[in-house]
Design a protein around this motif. Structure first.
Motif, PDB file in Angstrom:
ATOM      1  N   VAL A   7       0.870  -1.177   0.000  1.00 51.79           N
ATOM      2  CA  VAL A   7       0.000   0.000   0.000  1.00 51.79           C
ATOM      3  C   VAL A   7       0.902   1.221   0.000  1.00 51.79           C
ATOM      4  CG1 VAL A   7      -1.726   1.296   1.312  1.00 51.79           C
ATOM      5  CG2 VAL A   7      -1.823  -1.193   1.273  1.00 51.79           C
ATOM      6  N   GLN A   8       0.585   2.198  -0.825  1.00 48.94           N
ATOM      7  CA  GLN A   8       1.336   3.446  -0.844  1.00 48.94           C
ATOM      8  C   GLN A   8       0.397   4.594  -0.525  1.00 48.94           C
ATOM      9  OE1 GLN A   8       3.199   3.837  -4.680  1.00 48.94           O
ATOM     10  NE2 GLN A   8       4.701   2.259  -4.243  1.00 48.94           N
ATOM     11  N   PHE A   9       0.869   5.544   0.254  1.00 49.95           N
ATOM     12  CA  PHE A   9       0.109   6.753   0.536  1.00 49.95           C
ATOM     13  C   PHE A   9       1.080   7.886   0.784  1.00 49.95           C
ATOM     14  CE2 PHE A   9       0.833   4.804   4.628  1.00 49.95           C
ATOM     15  CZ  PHE A   9       1.092   5.861   5.484  1.00 49.95           C
ATOM     16  N   ALA A  10       0.578   9.088   0.699  1.00 47.86           N
ATOM     17  CA  ALA A  10       1.416  10.273   0.893  1.00 47.86           C
ATOM     18  C   ALA A  10       0.936  11.052   2.108  1.00 47.86           C
ATOM     19  CB  ALA A  10       1.368  11.159  -0.336  1.00 47.86           C
ATOM     20  N   VAL A  11       1.857  11.729   2.746  1.00 50.87           N
ATOM     21  CA  VAL A  11       1.563  12.609   3.877  1.00 50.87           C
ATOM     22  C   VAL A  11       2.088  13.983   3.506  1.00 50.87           C
ATOM     23  CG1 VAL A  11       1.998  13.069   6.305  1.00 50.87           C
ATOM     24  CG2 VAL A  11       1.757  10.709   5.511  1.00 50.87           C
ATOM     25  N   GLN A  12       1.202  14.973   3.464  1.00 54.21           N
ATOM     26  CA  GLN A  12       1.624  16.310   3.066  1.00 54.21           C
ATOM     27  C   GLN A  12       2.437  16.982   4.165  1.00 54.21           C
ATOM     28  OE1 GLN A  12      -1.470  18.787   1.529  1.00 54.21           O
ATOM     29  NE2 GLN A  12      -0.158  20.556   1.319  1.00 54.21           N
ATOM     30  N   VAL A  13       1.936  16.976   5.389  1.00 55.23           N
ATOM     31  CA  VAL A  13       2.638  17.570   6.528  1.00 55.23           C
ATOM     32  C   VAL A  13       2.464  16.635   7.707  1.00 55.23           C
ATOM     33  CG1 VAL A  13       2.757  19.519   8.123  1.00 55.23           C
ATOM     34  CG2 VAL A  13       2.233  19.925   5.721  1.00 55.23           C
ATOM     35  N   ALA A  14       3.539  16.365   8.440  1.00 63.05           N
ATOM     36  CA  ALA A  14       3.484  15.512   9.622  1.00 63.05           C
ATOM     37  C   ALA A  14       4.141  16.236  10.782  1.00 63.05           C
ATOM     38  CB  ALA A  14       4.174  14.184   9.346  1.00 63.05           C
ATOM     39  N   GLU A  15       3.355  16.602  11.771  1.00 60.75           N
ATOM     40  CA  GLU A  15       3.866  17.281  12.960  1.00 60.75           C
ATOM     41  C   GLU A  15       3.515  16.445  14.173  1.00 60.75           C
ATOM     42  OE1 GLU A  15       2.294  21.237  13.008  1.00 60.75           O
ATOM     43  OE2 GLU A  15       3.088  21.716  11.046  1.00 60.75           O
ATOM     44  N   SER A  16       4.524  15.916  14.848  1.00 57.94           N
ATOM     45  CA  SER A  16       4.281  14.998  15.954  1.00 57.94           C
ATOM     46  C   SER A  16       3.983  15.704  17.268  1.00 57.94           C
ATOM     47  CB  SER A  16       5.474  14.067  16.131  1.00 57.94           C
ATOM     48  OG  SER A  16       6.614  14.804  16.514  1.00 57.94           O
ATOM     49  N   THR A  23       8.539  11.319  15.507  1.00 57.30           N
ATOM     50  CA  THR A  23       7.681  10.450  14.699  1.00 57.30           C
ATOM     51  C   THR A  23       6.288  10.382  15.300  1.00 57.30           C
ATOM     52  OG1 THR A  23       8.228   8.447  15.927  1.00 57.30           O
ATOM     53  CG2 THR A  23       9.624   8.967  14.024  1.00 57.30           C
ATOM     54  N   GLN A  24       5.377   9.841  14.527  1.00 53.82           N
ATOM     55  CA  GLN A  24       4.046   9.525  15.036  1.00 53.82           C
ATOM     56  C   GLN A  24       3.593   8.215  14.407  1.00 53.82           C
ATOM     57  OE1 GLN A  24       3.228  13.309  13.718  1.00 53.82           O
ATOM     58  NE2 GLN A  24       4.420  12.437  12.088  1.00 53.82           N
ATOM     59  N   GLN A  25       2.711   7.545  15.096  1.00 55.14           N
ATOM     60  CA  GLN A  25       2.227   6.254  14.642  1.00 55.14           C
ATOM     61  C   GLN A  25       0.920   6.414  13.866  1.00 55.14           C
ATOM     62  OE1 GLN A  25       4.075   3.356  15.146  1.00 55.14           O
ATOM     63  NE2 GLN A  25       5.509   4.958  15.771  1.00 55.14           N
ATOM     64  N   THR A  35       5.170   3.981  11.004  1.00 51.35           N
ATOM     65  CA  THR A  35       5.737   5.126  11.685  1.00 51.35           C
ATOM     66  C   THR A  35       5.976   6.221  10.668  1.00 51.35           C
ATOM     67  OG1 THR A  35       6.817   3.690  13.297  1.00 51.35           O
ATOM     68  CG2 THR A  35       7.677   5.941  13.089  1.00 51.35           C
ATOM     69  N   ILE A  36       5.452   7.408  10.949  1.00 40.22           N
ATOM     70  CA  ILE A  36       5.567   8.543  10.034  1.00 40.22           C
ATOM     71  C   ILE A  36       6.527   9.558  10.658  1.00 40.22           C
ATOM     72  CG2 ILE A  36       4.343  10.436   8.896  1.00 40.22           C
ATOM     73  CD1 ILE A  36       1.806   8.640   9.126  1.00 40.22           C
ATOM     74  N   PRO A  37       7.632   9.890   9.975  1.00 37.66           N
ATOM     75  CA  PRO A  37       8.556  10.875  10.528  1.00 37.66           C
ATOM     76  C   PRO A  37       7.984  12.285  10.414  1.00 37.66           C
ATOM     77  CG  PRO A  37       9.281  10.159   8.368  1.00 37.66           C
ATOM     78  CD  PRO A  37       8.075   9.334   8.716  1.00 37.66           C
TER      79      PRO A  37
END
Length: 73
Positions: free
Chosen positions: A18-27, A32-34, A67-69
């Motif tokens: 599965v592929q997906f994109a994250v535009q902005v990730a702020e933990s 990181t965030q789960q 895990t998303i950085p």
């Protein structure tokens, strides 16, 4: 989400990735965030403007923790 028949899938199949994109990730704190990626079936109607799924019509088949950085666009 997409109707499988629209992609030529009419029988059983196996999801290998599965592929997906994250535009902005702020933990908030940490680096990181789960998240959980879920794959399943949906028995409701899917139209071009379908933005949300009705919970009672969604049936999970598998899930995986990721895990998303933290990163800005």
């Amino acid at each position: 989400m997409f109707p499988l028949a629209a992609e030529g899938i009419t029988g059983a199949f196996h999801v290998k990735s599965v592929q997906f994109a994250v535009q902005v990730a702020e933990s908030g704190s940490g680096i990181t965030q789960q998240a959980t990626v879920n794959v399943g079936t949906y028995t409701g109607a899917i139209a071009a403007n379908t933005a949300t799924l009705e919970g009672g019509l969604w049936f999970p088949a598998a899930s995986a923790a990721v895990t998303i950085p933290t990163a800005a666009a």
